[in-house]
Design a protein around this motif. Structure first.
Motif, PDB file in Angstrom:
ATOM      1  N   PRO B 181       9.697  -3.158   0.229  1.00 38.31           N
ATOM      2  CA  PRO B 181       9.297  -2.486   1.474  1.00 38.31           C
ATOM      3  C   PRO B 181      10.399  -2.399   2.532  1.00 38.31           C
ATOM      4  O   PRO B 181      10.127  -2.410   3.729  1.00 38.31           O
ATOM      5  N   GLY B 182      11.652  -2.353   2.105  1.00 38.06           N
ATOM      6  CA  GLY B 182      12.764  -2.197   3.056  1.00 38.06           C
ATOM      7  C   GLY B 182      13.230  -3.518   3.623  1.00 38.06           C
ATOM      8  O   GLY B 182      12.696  -4.582   3.299  1.00 38.06           O
ATOM      9  N   THR B 183      14.237  -3.434   4.486  1.00 36.59           N
ATOM     10  CA  THR B 183      14.836  -4.659   5.031  1.00 36.59           C
ATOM     11  C   THR B 183      14.498  -4.858   6.509  1.00 36.59           C
ATOM     12  O   THR B 183      15.038  -5.771   7.133  1.00 36.59           O
ATOM     13  N   GLN B 184      13.646  -4.012   7.047  1.00 37.62           N
ATOM     14  CA  GLN B 184      13.338  -4.140   8.476  1.00 37.62           C
ATOM     15  C   GLN B 184      11.968  -4.794   8.684  1.00 37.62           C
ATOM     16  O   GLN B 184      11.171  -4.903   7.763  1.00 37.62           O
ATOM     17  N   ASP B 185      11.730  -5.189   9.942  1.00 36.89           N
ATOM     18  CA  ASP B 185      10.520  -5.945  10.261  1.00 36.89           C
ATOM     19  C   ASP B 185       9.335  -5.026  10.558  1.00 36.89           C
ATOM     20  O   ASP B 185       9.464  -3.810  10.514  1.00 36.89           O
ATOM     21  N   MET B 186       8.223  -5.639  10.932  1.00 39.59           N
ATOM     22  CA  MET B 186       7.009  -4.863  11.179  1.00 39.59           C
ATOM     23  C   MET B 186       7.081  -4.041  12.466  1.00 39.59           C
ATOM     24  O   MET B 186       6.148  -3.303  12.776  1.00 39.59           O
ATOM     25  N   ASP B 187       8.152  -4.202  13.238  1.00 36.40           N
ATOM     26  CA  ASP B 187       8.290  -3.367  14.441  1.00 36.40           C
ATOM     27  C   ASP B 187       8.977  -2.045  14.110  1.00 36.40           C
ATOM     28  O   ASP B 187       9.368  -1.307  15.007  1.00 36.40           O
ATOM     29  N   ASN B 188       9.124  -1.757  12.826  1.00 42.11           N
ATOM     30  CA  ASN B 188       9.726  -0.497  12.412  1.00 42.11           C
ATOM     31  C   ASN B 188       8.634   0.353  11.757  1.00 42.11           C
ATOM     32  O   ASN B 188       7.968  -0.096  10.814  1.00 42.11           O
ATOM     33  N   VAL B 189       8.465   1.577  12.241  1.00 37.33           N
ATOM     34  CA  VAL B 189       7.364   2.414  11.730  1.00 37.33           C
ATOM     35  C   VAL B 189       7.512   2.719  10.245  1.00 37.33           C
ATOM     36  O   VAL B 189       6.512   2.932   9.547  1.00 37.33           O
ATOM     37  N   GLN B 190       8.736   2.725   9.762  1.00 39.38           N
ATOM     38  CA  GLN B 190       8.942   2.991   8.329  1.00 39.38           C
ATOM     39  C   GLN B 190       8.402   1.836   7.485  1.00 39.38           C
ATOM     40  O   GLN B 190       7.855   2.050   6.405  1.00 39.38           O
ATOM     41  N   THR B 191       8.570   0.617   7.986  1.00 38.01           N
ATOM     42  CA  THR B 191       8.021  -0.542   7.275  1.00 38.01           C
ATOM     43  C   THR B 191       6.505  -0.456   7.259  1.00 38.01           C
ATOM     44  O   THR B 191       5.866  -0.740   6.236  1.00 38.01           O
ATOM     45  N   ILE B 192       5.934  -0.038   8.388  1.00 36.56           N
ATOM     46  CA  ILE B 192       4.473   0.101   8.464  1.00 36.56           C
ATOM     47  C   ILE B 192       3.999   1.121   7.432  1.00 36.56           C
ATOM     48  O   ILE B 192       3.041   0.889   6.690  1.00 36.56           O
ATOM     49  N   ALA B 193       4.729   2.260   7.359  1.00 36.63           N
ATOM     50  CA  ALA B 193       4.374   3.287   6.366  1.00 36.63           C
ATOM     51  C   ALA B 193       4.541   2.733   4.946  1.00 36.63           C
ATOM     52  O   ALA B 193       3.711   2.997   4.065  1.00 36.63           O
ATOM     53  N   GLY B 194       5.606   1.961   4.756  1.00 40.20           N
ATOM     54  CA  GLY B 194       5.884   1.374   3.438  1.00 40.20           C
ATOM     55  C   GLY B 194       4.777   0.451   2.972  1.00 40.20           C
ATOM     56  O   GLY B 194       4.324   0.550   1.825  1.00 40.20           O
ATOM     57  N   VAL B 195       4.314  -0.427   3.847  1.00 40.99           N
ATOM     58  CA  VAL B 195       3.263  -1.363   3.436  1.00 40.99           C
ATOM     59  C   VAL B 195       1.897  -0.664   3.289  1.00 40.99           C
ATOM     60  O   VAL B 195       1.038  -1.129   2.553  1.00 40.99           O
ATOM     61  N   THR B 196       1.746   0.467   3.985  1.00 42.64           N
ATOM     62  CA  THR B 196       0.507   1.238   3.825  1.00 42.64           C
ATOM     63  C   THR B 196       0.442   1.812   2.412  1.00 42.64           C
ATOM     64  O   THR B 196      -0.605   1.756   1.748  1.00 42.64           O
ATOM     65  N   ILE B 197       1.562   2.359   1.943  1.00 42.43           N
ATOM     66  CA  ILE B 197       1.607   2.919   0.576  1.00 42.43           C
ATOM     67  C   ILE B 197       1.453   1.792  -0.443  1.00 42.43           C
ATOM     68  O   ILE B 197       0.867   1.986  -1.510  1.00 42.43           O
TER      69      ILE B 197
END
Lengths: 226, 375
Positions: B181-197
């Motif tokens: 799910p990437g290298t960034q934390d939950m304050d990054n919208v891409q991570t949020i999208a990643g964990v949603t998928i």
């Protein structure tokens, strides 16, 4: 010819070679370097997060540092201001961050695990809310302003056509057929050309990183290159 | 408060002193959080190109018009503005701006009083506010329609169509699926999208009984991903198949994380690898290693600099906005679907504005871009 066979240089060179050896195949030296890298970095980040976030942002601001280590050089925090001076210090609000952190740790207790969902919801919600406006301003308004340009040169026409076709590619409400499909296809080409240019640029920057490590081995460590 | 005053009469140039700046205007910085006053002046007549002796301006401040002026800043020759960011809201200040030429000084009369204050609303961003209001209304309207049961069309997204196929292939081969799910934390919208998928992928792995491995680089992502995977296994009717070790922490360090995943990939040879989230320089290291073991790879990121690497090394890549659209497309959940349709409405508006705006700019009717200036 000067050798740089100090302990730290030799260790750094062996670790560099160990990591690069992955290009050949997975091997015991790489496994050792990998385990060292992961273990050391995980430990380093733990300490770093404590000293850069937890200590200055929570303990110092609330005054917990002074309670735990009552030295003269430790500054007063919000709790000392509240109880000694009877004054409200806005730093006391950090107590909510502390509470959210403790709620997160409730995962350690199976019966209270559900509590950790609240701080998670808070983080995800505030992140989305905060970025909603900042992203809109930087990614929509600023881009929009830069794209509205007079169509009086090839350069400007390419920018406008590229942006319009790129946007059409990212339009999900209609099937990409007919005129829309053609425009989306043009958008894809624009994207691919951009990615190609970006790929080449980044590969060159990675090459400079590799050159840096090779230079370290042959120049700093072995002293073969001046 | 907006205060201006005429300046003192300059000294006789025959004495070698410079003329002071004129028409000094001091006022509270508009649309800010307070604590700042802006000064504007007309340059000294000696502040001209070619006059090397003219050094610049000194700005002095006091709380009294008669005494106590102290230098708070300097401005180079040619400057006509300076912002004093060290003011206390509500306190009255007086300012002097003086010219410096060689060792000579000439100053104008003090100007003031002026005080700084904070504003509740930043009127310089009213255009953003209106645009966001329209966009939010569109999103809410489409969510309402989705909940009502209206059919909202979303076109096929190639990378997402391949998710089922990739999970199926791993099942057939009896090998694991890796989800990065990437290298960034939950304050990054891409991570949020990643964990949603991840929720959708986990549901499929639960149904097919395929091993799932989610190595993460942030503790918060680990907690969130565990919640999502657990819920997906529960919804799939297989809570017994879930265990916490499916989602495990490696390290926060970007390259330490990449080195660890590389090692895992070459040793365990997963059949499928998903990269969904925010990535930096580790993107190619990860994708190339996955490619070398013959895994089906599906990537999704909105990092423009990393997309070329994923496109080169992965079988399917969700480009930018497609990553955010993915969760709506996969789940068909009314909220996400409505949100995606609302965003499409926004894109349509932007398309129209660009085309109309460019025509207006071409014929020079008026400066259309000024509408989109955000302060």
């Amino acid at each position: 010819m000067e050798f740089g066979f100090t302990f730290s240089n030799t260790l750094a060179a062996i670790l560099t070679i160990g990591i690069i050896s992955f290009l050949w195949r997975d091997n015991p030296l790489y496994k050792l370097c990998e385990a060292l890298f992961v273990g050391v970095s995980a430990g380093y980040w733990f300490v770093s997060l404590y000293y850069q976030n937890l200590l200055p942002q929570l303990f110092d601001k609330l005054g917990l540092t002074l309670i735990i280590t009552p030295h003269a050089d430790v500054k007063e925090g919000a709790l000392q201001v509240l109880f000694k001076q009877g004054r409200f210090d806005e730093r006391i609000l950090y107590i909510f961050a502390g509470i959210l952190g403790i709620m997160m740790l409730m995962r350690l207790f199976p019966n209270l695990g559900w509590v950790s969902r609240w701080p998670l919801a808070f983080i995800v919600g505030t992140t989305s809310g905060l970025y909603f406006t900042t992203y809109f301003q930087s990614n929509a308004m600023a881009q929009l302003k830069s794209t509205i340009i007079p169509l009086n040169s090839i350069n400007n026409i390419v920018i406008v056509v590229g942006t319009v076709c790129g946007l059409i590619y990212f339009y999900f409400s209609k099937e990409h057929k007919g005129v829309l499909g053609g425009a989306a296809k043009v958008g894809t080409w624009f994207l691919m050309v951009t990615f190609g240019a970006s790929f080449g640029y980044t590969v060159m920057s990675r090459m400079s990183l590799l050159i840096g490590r090779i230079d370290f081995i042959f120049s700093t460590w072995l002293g073969l290159v001046k | 408060m907006n205060v201006s005053a005429f300046c003192a009469v300059p000294e006789d140039p025959s004495y070698g002193a410079p003329a002071p700046p004129t028409d000094l205007v001091v006022r509270d910085v508009p649309n800010d959080a307070g604590g700042a006053i802006i000064l504007h002046w007309d340059p000294s007549v000696d502040d001209v190109e070619g006059n090397d002796k003219f050094i610049g301006y000194e700005i002095l401040r006091s709380t009294s018009p008669d005494s106590g002026f102290k230098v708070i800043g300097t401005a180079t020759a040619g400057s006509t503005e300076l912002t004093d960011n060290q003011t206390v809201d509500g306190k009255k200040y007086y300012y002097i701006v003086r010219s410096l030429m060689g060792s000579s000084i000439a100053e104008a009369w003090p100007v003031g009083p002026v005080s700084s204050s904070q504003q509740w609303f930043n009127l310089g961003r009213i255009n953003s506010f209106i645009a966001l209001l329209i966009l939010s209304t569109a999103i809410l309207w489409y969510i309402h329609r989705a909940r009502r049961g209206d059919t909202l069309f979303i076109r096929k997204i190639a990378g997402l169509e391949a998710v089922d196929e990739a999970v199926g292939r791993a099942t057939e081969m009896g090998k694991a699926i890796y989800y990065i799910p990437g290298t960034q934390d939950m304050d990054n919208v891409q991570t949020i999208a990643g964990v949603t998928i991840l929720g959708r992928v986990a549901k499929l792995t639960a149904q097919y009984e395929t091993p799932l491995d989610v190595p993460v680089s942030r503790s918060l992502v680990m907690i969130t991903a565990r919640e999502i995977v657990k819920e997906a296994y529960l919804n799939a009717g297989r809570p017994d198949a879930y265990n916490d070790s499916m989602v495990h922490y490696l390290t926060d360090d970007q390259f330490g994380y990449a080195a660890a995943i590389d090692g895992m990939v070459v040793r365990e040879k997963p059949a499928t690898i998903f990269y969904m989230g925010a990535f930096y320089a580790e993107s190619l290291i990860l994708a190339e290693t996955g490619n070398s073991v013959g895994a089906i790879q599906i990537a999704g990121t909105a990092m423009p600099a990393q997309l070329p690497f994923f496109i080169a090394a992965c079988d399917y890549t969700l480009i930018g906005e497609e990553l955010f659209a993915a969760s709506a497309y996969l789940s068909k959940e009314p909220k996400l679907l409505g949100s995606l349709k609302g965003q499409d409405f926004g894109k349509l508006c932007i398309l129209g504005i660009i085309i109309i705006g460019s025509i207006i700019q071409t014929f020079g009717i008026f400066d259309f871009t000024s509408i989109f200036t955000v302060q």
